[in-house]
Design a protein around this motif. Sequence first.
Motif, PDB file in Angstrom:
ATOM      1  N   GLU A 176       0.836  -1.205   0.000  1.00  0.00           N
ATOM      2  CA  GLU A 176       0.000   0.000   0.000  1.00  0.00           C
ATOM      3  C   GLU A 176       0.867   1.250   0.000  1.00  0.00           C
ATOM      4  O   GLU A 176       0.617   2.204  -0.750  1.00  0.00           O
ATOM      5  CB  GLU A 176      -0.915  -0.001   1.226  1.00  0.00           C
ATOM      6  N   LEU A 177       1.882   1.247   0.855  1.00  0.00           N
ATOM      7  CA  LEU A 177       2.780   2.399   0.928  1.00  0.00           C
ATOM      8  C   LEU A 177       3.446   2.657  -0.415  1.00  0.00           C
ATOM      9  O   LEU A 177       3.488   3.793  -0.901  1.00  0.00           O
ATOM     10  CB  LEU A 177       3.842   2.156   2.005  1.00  0.00           C
ATOM     11  N   ARG A 178       3.959   1.599  -1.028  1.00  0.00           N
ATOM     12  CA  ARG A 178       4.706   1.770  -2.276  1.00  0.00           C
ATOM     13  C   ARG A 178       3.813   2.089  -3.467  1.00  0.00           C
ATOM     14  O   ARG A 178       4.303   2.560  -4.494  1.00  0.00           O
ATOM     15  CB  ARG A 178       5.548   0.519  -2.538  1.00  0.00           C
ATOM     16  N   SER A 179       2.520   1.863  -3.310  1.00  0.00           N
ATOM     17  CA  SER A 179       1.584   2.259  -4.369  1.00  0.00           C
ATOM     18  C   SER A 179       0.949   3.613  -4.073  1.00  0.00           C
ATOM     19  O   SER A 179       0.102   4.090  -4.837  1.00  0.00           O
ATOM     20  CB  SER A 179       0.495   1.199  -4.546  1.00  0.00           C
ATOM     21  N   GLY A 180       1.349   4.225  -2.950  1.00  0.00           N
ATOM     22  CA  GLY A 180       0.877   5.564  -2.627  1.00  0.00           C
ATOM     23  C   GLY A 180      -0.454   5.626  -1.915  1.00  0.00           C
ATOM     24  O   GLY A 180      -1.079   6.687  -1.859  1.00  0.00           O
TER      25      GLY A 180
END
Length: 421
Positions: A176-180
Amino acid sequence: MAVKIYRSVLIIADDLTGANDATAQFAKLGFSTVTTLDIDVVPHLMKDYDVVAVDTESRALSSDRAYDSLFALGSKIKDYVGETAVYKKIDSTLRGNIKAEVKALCDVLEPDLVVFAPAFPKQGRTTKDGVLMVRGVPVEQTYFGKDIRTPVKASKLSAYFEPRHVGAYHHVLLDELRSGRLYDGPALPKVLTFDVEDDEDLRRIVRLVCGLGDKDIMWVGSAGLAESVAYNIVVGDRHGKPILMAVGSVNDMAREQVRMFIEEFDGRLLKVDVEALIGDFEREWLRLRKEVSDALGCALDIVITTSYTREQMEQGRSLAERLNVGLSEFGLMLSRKFGELVSRIFHEFGYGRFGGLFLTGGDISVAAIRSLGIDTLELKGEIEPGLPILKFKDMNVVTKAGGFGSMETLVKVAARLKAER
């Protein structure tokens, strides 16, 4: 959306080494910093330093005493929260009275959002599925779980919050973090915790959270998160002497940075007539001199550029063809004239009228510095990677390659230069 500019940073640590470790992340960028063990002097120090760290010496206290100590400190600095970034420094292995101290600060400061990320990848501390790991092992199963004074009893980040006290809680998984994606749903959670695998994940956290807009945020983390906060939040001032920004880069990012800066600071954009600058310098200087004078009379920041519009760039290409010179040679000709223009502005209006000089584009930076008669520059720090702050006598100078930085880079530069002590 307006960029939030903090006037100062307050670091609250539970021991002295932690206070200094977090403060060092700001000091290496050139911010003025100080560490104190006296909570009573914190408000006074915040008026004189960019970054103030206070050691509450509360790690080994009872949870009740730790709560009282942090609540008392929070009461003293509550009035500064709107213009001060609050960073609660915690141990990267979750030792200490984290739950009580975070609750105390939330109770008194009432932040819109708590960002909780204790990971410190450089030291082998990462977070996976909401569990803090030390070199791949849950922290409570390591040596730190057997610490004599402050043993760690829980590896799960959720154990350090009480929903009835701090509101909605959401953990952001690594994908989730790396997809923003920070959270789902219409309402912003009160607490966000994060999976973190490397330093870039920490930088993502800060960039995404800063993109949420004008929120009162309390950052909670180790020196790892502190480093990313230092590089990514905007610390400085909107007020102060005008900044002169000379932008000669043809990079698209440089133009976007100028656009955002003009929006944020209501600066004056001066577009150089490239053909006149090369062919009739004195005429172009007289035209721009009046515009600079008008802008300074209104105390406006000034961006002077040879490459903001497509028309300016096409004008340069056309002139190079007529002069029968290559684009590289023409670029050097233009840089020398642009450098002379910058020098004229400072000599005509005086160094004291400006809060600093920003130069982007390598050839133009060299040409301007030489035209100003500068042969030696003192390095003071940096604003972000690739943006050093330099000093010549009493003038601060920032140089940047055209494509470096983010959309907010010029906003950071102006805010920092206006606040330089």
